[in-house]
Design an enzyme around this catalytic site. Structure first.
Site, PDB file in Angstrom:
ATOM      1  N   GLU A 698       0.828  -1.206   0.000  1.00  0.00           N
ATOM      2  CA  GLU A 698       0.000   0.000   0.000  1.00  0.00           C
ATOM      3  C   GLU A 698       0.861   1.253   0.000  1.00  0.00           C
ATOM      4  O   GLU A 698       0.623   2.181  -0.763  1.00  0.00           O
ATOM      5  CB  GLU A 698      -0.933   0.013   1.208  1.00  0.00           C
ATOM      6  N   ARG A 776      -7.131   2.439  14.549  1.00  0.00           N
ATOM      7  CA  ARG A 776      -8.023   1.290  14.359  1.00  0.00           C
ATOM      8  C   ARG A 776      -7.918   0.325  15.538  1.00  0.00           C
ATOM      9  O   ARG A 776      -8.926  -0.268  15.950  1.00  0.00           O
ATOM     10  CB  ARG A 776      -7.732   0.565  13.052  1.00  0.00           C
ATOM     11  N   GLU A1153     -10.495  -8.454   5.249  1.00  0.00           N
ATOM     12  CA  GLU A1153      -9.801  -8.395   6.536  1.00  0.00           C
ATOM     13  C   GLU A1153     -10.564  -9.004   7.715  1.00  0.00           C
ATOM     14  O   GLU A1153      -9.944  -9.622   8.584  1.00  0.00           O
ATOM     15  CB  GLU A1153      -9.477  -6.933   6.870  1.00  0.00           C
TER      16      GLU A1153
END
Length: 1221
Positions: A698, A776, A1153
């Site tokens: 990413e 997160r 995920e």
């Protein structure tokens, strides 16, 4: 030159892939065939092309994946079945797996399932979870009915008979396998082999000479002339030394095809096996020593045979080492090991061998042992005893002191106690010993002896129940059930949505025709780039040799920091030059671990906090308060295709075309343009497909692509670089290691009323995406449980490690793992069943999260209840408890764990063209890395346009078709890009609507042509953005996620309390994916994520030295799950969905995920089994178990009489081999 380099660079056969360059992943597997004249047999072998020297293949036929079939010509059944069984996702490992299976079938056309699993022990896959590969290839074993026996119980049955389900594939559609139709061995090679006068060969390279003798006499002569020459048979050792350790061997001897060195002879007293070379960590060395084997040595000078008993050697190692102090037993440089004689065991002799390794399959031992005892006939008195251990010194060693003490003793409890005490004294290791795990290794010497003791005792006293034998861990016979959602009745067969459609590239991937970045043909004037990286964790660069073409840094902040680059005509020359660079450093203080960062207050800002309720009130309300902590180790992405970039200057206006294996085409474009000093419109980034990504591509791909682009721009020539596996692991970072501290208040019922938790993330030497990862983790600090009073704090530890980055789950698994730790502690402290306490604390619909988001569209309770039902949880619990009462040294554990995973991302674009022949070219902002995104997008377009998928094509992702794209990440790519594709296609359908109305009986092609002649634009952009997103940490308000994905898993394991080994017995997964776009792909994502989580929580361990050097840089030292690690019984169920309550396109839910964390059920099942073992030792209550639950941690946690004899050294009194970062 290796066979792989020759195939890819000289012949252009790119189907064979480079995955690791050390023979540990199987991506480069090919089949070699050789005719043996002395046996008149044709032999087929699956070999690793990355290690096979080209010189070793004289008169050998090499078969690659391209040679057995192709999409254009005809597929081989091996290729077809893995593709149509959905066993190919990213596809990078697929050619190697295909060739392993092909080689098996050439040798055994009707294999058993055990043969198939054994054939794959050298192959790794990071995407699929292995199940579909085994299911597809089970059809070759003769044990598959092809779905015909579905009513009477079938391996392919999806669920029970009451459910109306769709099979993932239909075996009866497969082309039949006919072994008589295989390619024959080339007649020319057969004639040459039979007609050759001499098999002696000599190949000369620029740095080495390869000598291949064809007779023993010639071999002895060459060894006499070149005493320091390395002997190579399989090249598994020398090849790695040359590649990774910069070793140079001017002369190499290859005696693999000398007939005398390839025979096994049986006599009345022994078996004689010819051997040429042995490695000191061989699992066989201890066996040979304990069994009293005899070596036969020979040399040209004396032509005499020297016989040596291995038990006379003070440390067995067939390399020249200082341990050989006795001149009469030293293997001299010019001597050859001719054979080894293995004696048969005697009537009263008992021999057993043991091996303990991190992974069950294809792994190097931690400790290996062999033991032999001879009992005086008619008694239980020890007459002779041999105890041999590997992994306890630089060479294999005999426990001679212990063995001598036990001679004449009766085989009983007294002997056991003395043996263990003596072994604890004799088999010691320095606390700083290489390989670490010192306490564990010492304990294993005792535990393995105890296993041997019980085995012998059982045979001596078969009818005496005074001692209990140790049952072997449960055997494997894999059983898989997949429960799909039924396609609604009446839906058109042309509507592909909701059907288990094969991955669009699967067939190309199975034949090796799918093109990855490094498969792009070489440009005529292309150059190769190699990186120069730091060997220090924190230092200033004082001096550097002038070989470096490009210099990028004068201060380094981690080992692996890119300092510069070298460009040359070939990869080999560039890498040699890079390794020749000499750097002088001024070292600076370094921070490596989280604990060091806490002590030094080395943090990035900001420190994040989420708080809801009143902690003080909550803790006052609580009946009990407990505190605990947990460390969660990092994880290497181990995508099979490492980072690769090809930059091609376009010759004018500063234009640059970049082929990259990246999840972030637009970010790559932006940073390359910035590095080159040109506008972004001069840079085009193209991504065809990736061989896996998992978040690792990413952001971190740009550290390579910018360097390559700068070199290409400077030299005005194409420049390519594909990182070797060790480079990729060293440079690119991985999942963040986390340390969590918690304080929990709870009632007598088990209801949690207060939680104060702190997370510390090892960020590395730059922020990268670490703040979002930490956020997160905080968003998932309560997992699926309602806690009225909660505070979570997150700290970003600034350390001198390579920057850690995104990885599937993106901080969520670490956050939830700490949650399940304190939830487990609560249950254990109250003595209540863990599933009862978890269920009591589960959210209900409408409740608020700690970040004040209302839980609507809530299905977690349905997932929980269905998982309990499908796993038959209560019956399993009773069976586990019964097993544990009946067995002391193996224990079983059971756990059920939920997950609630928030889904949120930004926006996406799409572009659709309709051509006048009716074909559709579709592109969108997402990238394909094996997750089937392109396949799903074609399904979406097919439904909206009302045409078959065969009319729609996606070529690649590129920045000149869809600009400013979001990274393909966060599990939201199907949601975002699917909605953008829908938007574009709906625009086109509105434009075509008048022509459909005018000609309702016309075809798609009729409407398209009519619109074209009417000058209608048949190209449309699509765009979508996630609505109403935005969260503010300061006010704890806003909407953090668009929706949540839910799932529950129940797992059962069995552990060996003496070694720490475990077996995954069963897992039942229930996952809510909404209305699945493609059940085959979604189930593959669930299984793949689960297996990746299994690695994270039970197997994969990154080791760093105290100086910040990564010690695990390839599959030889870093172990990801293999075929043998999948649960013996695996049930994957997609939660039935009948209502359109989901916000995703066509009511889908994200799937990439969320399932990963469900592998925590295996971790907590292991912890449950350890608890049962601890009870046997009189220990109860909560205990700390860090992740991963490796064999070392499991064994050390099962505290018993043996662990007490091997206490760990006091921290601070030694420098450990590795540290917990």
């Amino acid at each position: 030159m290796t066979l792989l380099t020759y195939l890819r660079r000289k012949l252009g056969l790119t189907g064979t892939k480079l995955g690791c360059a050390e023979g540990g992943c199987g991506a480069c597997t090919v089949m070699v065939s050789r005719y043996q004249t002395h046996t008149q047999q044709l032999l087929h072998y699956a070999v690793n092309a990355c290690l096979a020297p080209l010189c070793s293949l004289h008169l050998v036929a090499v078969t690659t994946v391209e040679g057995i079939g192709s999409v254009a010509r005809k597929l081989h059944p091996v290729q077809e079945r893995i593709a149509r069984a959905h066993g190919s996702q990213c596809g990078f490992c697929t050619p190697g797996i295909v060739m392993s299976m092909y080689a098996l079938l050439r040798n055994n056309p009707t294999p058993k399932m055990a043969d198939v699993e054994e054939a794959f022990q050298g192959n790794l896959c990071r995407c699929t979870g292995y199940r579909p590969i085994l299911e597809g290839y089970k059809t070759f074993t003769g044990g598959c009915c092809g779905g015909k026996g579905r009513e009477n119980g079938c391996c392919m049955a999806n669920g029970n008979g009451a459910e109306k389900t769709t099979p993932l594939f239909t075996a009866t559609d497969f082309a039949p396998f006919d072994p008589t139709q295989e390619v024959i061995f080339p007649p020319e090679l057969m004639s040459l082999t039979k007609g050759q006068r001499s098999g002696s060969l000599c190949f000369r390279g620029d740095r080495a000479v390869w000598l291949q003798p064809d007779s023993l006499d010639e071999f002895l002569r060459l060894k006499w002339e070149h005493p320091d020459a390395r002997v190579v048979v399989g090249n598994t050792e020398v090849g790695i030394e040359v590649k990774f350790k910069n070793m140079v061997y001017p002369v190499i001897l290859a005696p693999a095809f000398i007939p005398e060195l390839n025979t096994v002879t049986h006599t009345e007293d022994a078996v004689s096996q010819t051997i040429v070379y042995f490695h000191p960590i061989s699992d066989l060395n201890p066996v040979f020593m304990a069994a009293g084997c005899k070596l036969t040595l020979m040399d040209k000078g004396t032509h005499t045979h020297t016989h040596i008993h291995l038990c006379d050697i003070p440390g067995i190692c067939f390399l020249l080492r200082s341990e050989f102090t006795d001149k009469t037993t030293t293997l001299r440089p010019q001597e050859v090991l001719l054979s080894i004689e293995i004696p048969y065991s005697k009537k009263n002799q008992f021999v057993s061998a043991f091996k303990q390794s991190p992974r069950r399959e294809d792994d190097i031992s931690i400790v290996t042992a062999a033991m032999s005892v001879t009992i005086t006939p008619g008694t239980d008195v020890v007459e002779d005893l041999g105890l041999s251990y590997g992994g306890m010194a630089a060479t294999t060693v005999l426990a001679k002191k212990t063995a001598s003490r036990l001679l004449g003793r009766r085989w009983g409890e007294g002997l056991l106690e003395e043996a263990c005490s003596s072994l604890a004294e004799e088999m010691t290791l320095d606390p700083s010993a290489p390989g670490g795990m010192v306490t564990y290794r010492q304990t294993l010497t005792l535990s393995l002896f105890y296993k041997f003791y019980l085995m012998v005792l059982q045979k001596l006293r078969a009818n005496n129940g005074s001692e209990q034998a140790i049952p072997a861990l449960a055997s494997r016979c894999v059983s898989v059930t997949c429960v799909l959602q039924a396609v609604p009745e009446g839906r058109s067969q042309d509507d592909a949505v909701g059907r288990p459609m094969m991955h669009l590239s699967a067939l190309k991937q199975a034949t090796g025709e799918a093109v990855y970045c490094d498969d792009v043909p070489l440009y005529e004037n292309e150059l190769y780039l190699a990186l120069v990286t730091s060997s220090k964790a924190h230092a200033n660069i004082l001096l550097m040799s002038r070989l470096v073409t490009f210099l990028f840094s004068v201060q380094v902040t981690c080992v692996g920091h890119i300092i510069g680059a070298v460009v040359a005509d070939t990869q080999l020359h560039a890498q040699r030059a890079a390794k020749a660079v000499r750097i002088q450093y001024e070292e600076l203080p370094a921070v490596v671990t989280i604990q060091e960062a806490i002590a030094a207050q080395s943090f990035y800002q900001p420190i994040r906090t989420i708080q809801k309720g009143d902690l003080e009130v909550g803790f006052k309300q609580a009946d009990h308060i407990l505190e605990g902590e947990m460390h969660i180790g990092g994880q290497e992405h181990f995508y099979l295709e490492t980072n690769v970039t090809l930059a091609v200057p376009r010759g004018e206006d500063g234009e640059m075309e970049v082929f990259a294996s990246t999840q972030s085409a637009s970010k790559t474009q932006s940073l390359v343009a910035k590095a080159l000093g040109v506008p972004a419109n001069r840079v085009v980034v193209r991504v065809k497909r990736m061989g896996g990504g998992f978040g690792g591509k990413e952001s971190r791909t740009t550290v390579l692509s910018t360097v390559v682009a700068v070199a290409a721009n400077k030299l005005k020539r194409p420049v390519r670089c594909m990182l070797d596996r060790d480079e990729d692991m060293l440079i690119t970072g991985g999942r963040h290691p986390f340390y969590g501290k918690y304080k929990v208040g709870f009632l007598n019922s088990g209801k949690v009323v207060a939680l104060d938790v702190s997370y510390y993330s090892n960020t590395g030497n730059s922020m990268d995406l670490s703040l979002s990862v930490l956020e997160r983790a905080l968003f998932h600090m309560e997992n699926s449980y309602s806690v009225a009073n909660v505070r979570g704090r997150g700290y970003l530890c600034r350390t001198n490690l390579p920057s850690n980055t995104a990885f599937r789950g993106f901080g969520g698994p670490q956050g939830m793992m700490v949650t399940e730790s304190w939830m487990n502690d609560v249950a254990q402290s109250l003595g209540k069943p863990s599933e009862e306490v978890r269920r009591l604390n589960l959210y209900v619909e409408g409740e608020l999260t700690p970040y004040n988001q209302i839980l609507d569209q809530f299905t977690l309770d349905r997932c929980w209840d269905e998982c309990l039902s499908r796993s038959v949880y209560q019956e399993r619990r009773a069976a586990v408890d019964l097993y544990n009462r009946q067995n002391r040294w193996t224990k079983r554990g059971l756990a059920i764990v939920p997950t609630k995973f928030g889904i949120s991302f930004t926006a996406a674009g799409a572009l659709a063209h309709i051509y006048t022949d009716g074909s559709v070219l579709l592109t969108h902002g997402g990238t394909e890395m094996g997750q089937g995104l392109h396949t799903k997008m074609v399904q979406v377009a097919s439904r909206v346009l009302g045409i078959p998928c065969s009319k729609i094509h996606i070529s690649e992702t590129s920045t000149n078709t869809v600009p400013n794209t979001s990274p393909t990440a966060a599990s939201a790519s199907s949601d975002l890009n699917g909605a953008a594709v829908q938007n574009a296609c709906e625009t086109l359908m509105k434009r075509l609507e008048p022509y459909k109305t005018k000609n309702p009986k016309g075809t798609w092609e009729d409407w398209v042509k009519a619109a074209y002649f009417d000058r209608v634009n048949l190209s449309a952009n699509g765009f979508y953005k996630t609505p109403d997103l935005g969260y503010d940490f300061d006010s704890n308000s806003g909407r953090a996620f668009n929706y949540f994905s839910y799932g529950v898993a129940c797992s059962e394991v069995e552990i060996d309390c003496l070694t720490g080994a475990h077996r995954n017995l069963s897992t039942t997964i229930v996952m809510d994916v909404g209305h699945s776009l493609n059940p085959a792909i979604d189930i593959g994502q669930v299984e793949g994520a689960f297996m990746q989580g299994l690695g994270l929580f039970t197997l994969e361990e990154l080791h760093y030295s105290p100086q910040g050097v990564l010690l695990t840089r390839g599959p030889g030292s870093y172990k990801i799950p293999a075929f043998g690690d999948i649960p013996t019984q695996l049930t994957v169920s997609l939660l039935p969905s009948t209502e359109n309550i989901y916000p995703g396109i066509f009511s889908l839910q994200a799937v990439g995920e969320p399932p990963l964390f469900l592998a925590a059920s295996v971790f907590y099942a292991i912890k449950d089994a350890i608890s049962a073992a601890r009870v046997e030792s009189g220990i109860s209550g909560p205990f700390r178990l860090d992740s991963p639950a490796s064999a070392e941690r499991i064994r050390n946690a099962c505290s018993d009489r043996f662990t007490k004899l091997c206490p760990p050294a006091e921290p601070g009194t030694f420098r450990p081999w590795s540290v917990q970062v």
